[in-house]
Design a protein around this motif. Structure first.
Motif, PDB file in Angstrom:
ATOM      1  N   LYS A 185      -0.744  -3.686   8.848  1.00 15.85           N
ATOM      2  CA  LYS A 185      -2.169  -4.128   8.619  1.00 15.85           C
ATOM      3  C   LYS A 185      -2.366  -4.317   6.994  1.00 15.85           C
ATOM      4  N   ILE A 186      -2.588  -5.671   6.525  1.00 16.99           N
ATOM      5  CA  ILE A 186      -2.500  -5.808   5.613  1.00 16.99           C
ATOM      6  C   ILE A 186      -3.897  -6.141   4.883  1.00 16.99           C
ATOM      7  N   SER A 187      -4.349  -5.611   3.789  1.00 23.04           N
ATOM      8  CA  SER A 187      -5.655  -5.826   3.385  1.00 23.04           C
ATOM      9  C   SER A 187      -5.734  -6.249   1.864  1.00 23.04           C
ATOM     10  N   VAL A 188      -6.708  -7.312   1.693  1.00 22.59           N
ATOM     11  CA  VAL A 188      -6.697  -7.742   0.481  1.00 22.59           C
ATOM     12  C   VAL A 188      -7.870  -7.369  -0.212  1.00 22.59           C
ATOM     13  N   TYR A 189      -7.936  -6.705  -1.436  1.00 22.49           N
ATOM     14  CA  TYR A 189      -9.076  -6.301  -2.096  1.00 22.49           C
ATOM     15  C   TYR A 189      -9.109  -6.870  -3.424  1.00 22.49           C
ATOM     16  N   PRO A 190     -10.089  -6.831  -4.093  1.00 17.78           N
ATOM     17  CA  PRO A 190     -10.123  -7.504  -5.668  1.00 17.78           C
ATOM     18  C   PRO A 190      -9.348  -6.811  -6.412  1.00 17.78           C
ATOM     19  N   TRP A 191      -8.679  -5.726  -6.253  1.00 18.06           N
ATOM     20  CA  TRP A 191      -7.852  -4.956  -7.248  1.00 18.06           C
ATOM     21  C   TRP A 191      -6.546  -5.199  -6.654  1.00 18.06           C
ATOM     22  N   GLY A 192      -6.213  -5.619  -5.423  1.00 20.21           N
ATOM     23  CA  GLY A 192      -4.858  -5.837  -5.003  1.00 20.21           C
ATOM     24  C   GLY A 192      -4.597  -5.626  -3.581  1.00 20.21           C
ATOM     25  N   VAL A 193      -3.407  -5.457  -2.945  1.00 23.98           N
ATOM     26  CA  VAL A 193      -3.165  -5.496  -1.655  1.00 23.98           C
ATOM     27  C   VAL A 193      -2.730  -4.191  -1.195  1.00 23.98           C
ATOM     28  N   SER A 194      -3.258  -3.787  -0.050  1.00 28.20           N
ATOM     29  CA  SER A 194      -2.894  -2.410   0.396  1.00 28.20           C
ATOM     30  C   SER A 194      -2.260  -2.699   2.038  1.00 28.20           C
ATOM     31  N   VAL A 195      -1.385  -1.898   2.471  1.00 22.03           N
ATOM     32  CA  VAL A 195      -0.880  -2.108   3.510  1.00 22.03           C
ATOM     33  C   VAL A 195      -0.738  -0.721   4.360  1.00 22.03           C
ATOM     34  N   GLN A 196      -1.135  -0.764   5.721  1.00 23.54           N
ATOM     35  CA  GLN A 196      -1.070   0.364   6.472  1.00 23.54           C
ATOM     36  C   GLN A 196      -0.209   0.167   7.760  1.00 23.54           C
ATOM     37  N   PRO A 197       0.821   1.041   8.035  1.00 23.51           N
ATOM     38  CA  PRO A 197       1.889   0.732   9.317  1.00 23.51           C
ATOM     39  C   PRO A 197       1.109   0.538  10.382  1.00 23.51           C
TER      40      PRO A 197
END
Length: 197
Positions: A185-197
């Motif tokens: 699960k890839i999430s885009v935020y104003p400060w960058g990108v986070s990934v959860q398996p």
């Protein structure tokens, strides 16, 4: 003298135009590039049939075809002495929201019966169809299946992952961060990108 020359030229032009009404005639019509419409429908929409004066077949006859949402471009070539070649470029179904089907450029395509293989738009709140189309085009290499939207952003189910982005601009800004992740699960935020398996 000049007046006589002009009158003679007008007479010659008139004779030529009248003569082209009777010769040459269209004996063969070739149609290519058509998928949605069959040959007879294309010819009917163009008002074209064997026996028409060859030199009178011009692009203005194809305006009805060009105004149809399925057609993007028409090329007509006259082959002396009796053949017309008509080549069509058609839009193809790309995404669906309910019963409404869109081409990649956002044109609504009528009379589509099978939407099972199209990208599905599903959302609530204000109309974000244009942005959903842009996202689907941008992500086409990643196999988008569903583009869900709400006032807070987009949740997009891809072939191998799920992506959340608040907007098209945010995804474009952090494209490199997204492109380096292929699963989870890839999430885009104003400060960058986070990934959860």
């Amino acid at each position: 003298m000049f007046r006589r020359v002009m009158i003679a030229l007008l007479v010659l032009l008139s004779v030529f135009l009248v003569a082209t009404r009777f010769y040459p005639h269209v004996a063969r019509i070739e149609v290519s590039g058509n998928v949605h419409y069959d040959r007879d429908t294309v010819l009917a929409m163009a008002g074209l049939e064997p026996g028409d004066p060859l030199l009178w077949v011009t692009s203005w006859r194809f305006q009805k075809l060009l105004s149809d949402p399925w057609i993007t471009r028409v090329r007509v070539i006259r082959h002396w002495p009796d053949t017309i070649s008509v080549t069509l470029w058609e839009r193809t179904p790309f995404a669906a929201e309910g019963a409404t089907v869109y081409a990649k450029d956002g044109t609504v395509l009528p009379d589509v019966t099978d939407i099972s293989t199209l990208i599905r738009f599903d959302g609530w709140g204000g109309d974000r169809t244009a942005e959903a189309l842009a996202l689907a085009r941008l992500l086409s290499a990643y196999g988008p299946e569903v583009v869900g939207y709400s006032p807070s952003g987009f949740e997009i189910r891809l072939a191998q992952s799920t992506l959340y982005t608040p907007s098209l601009d945010a995804l474009e800004t952090h494209w490199a961060g997204f492109a380096s992740q292929q699963e989870g699960k890839i999430s885009v935020y104003p400060w960058g990108v986070s990934v959860q398996p």
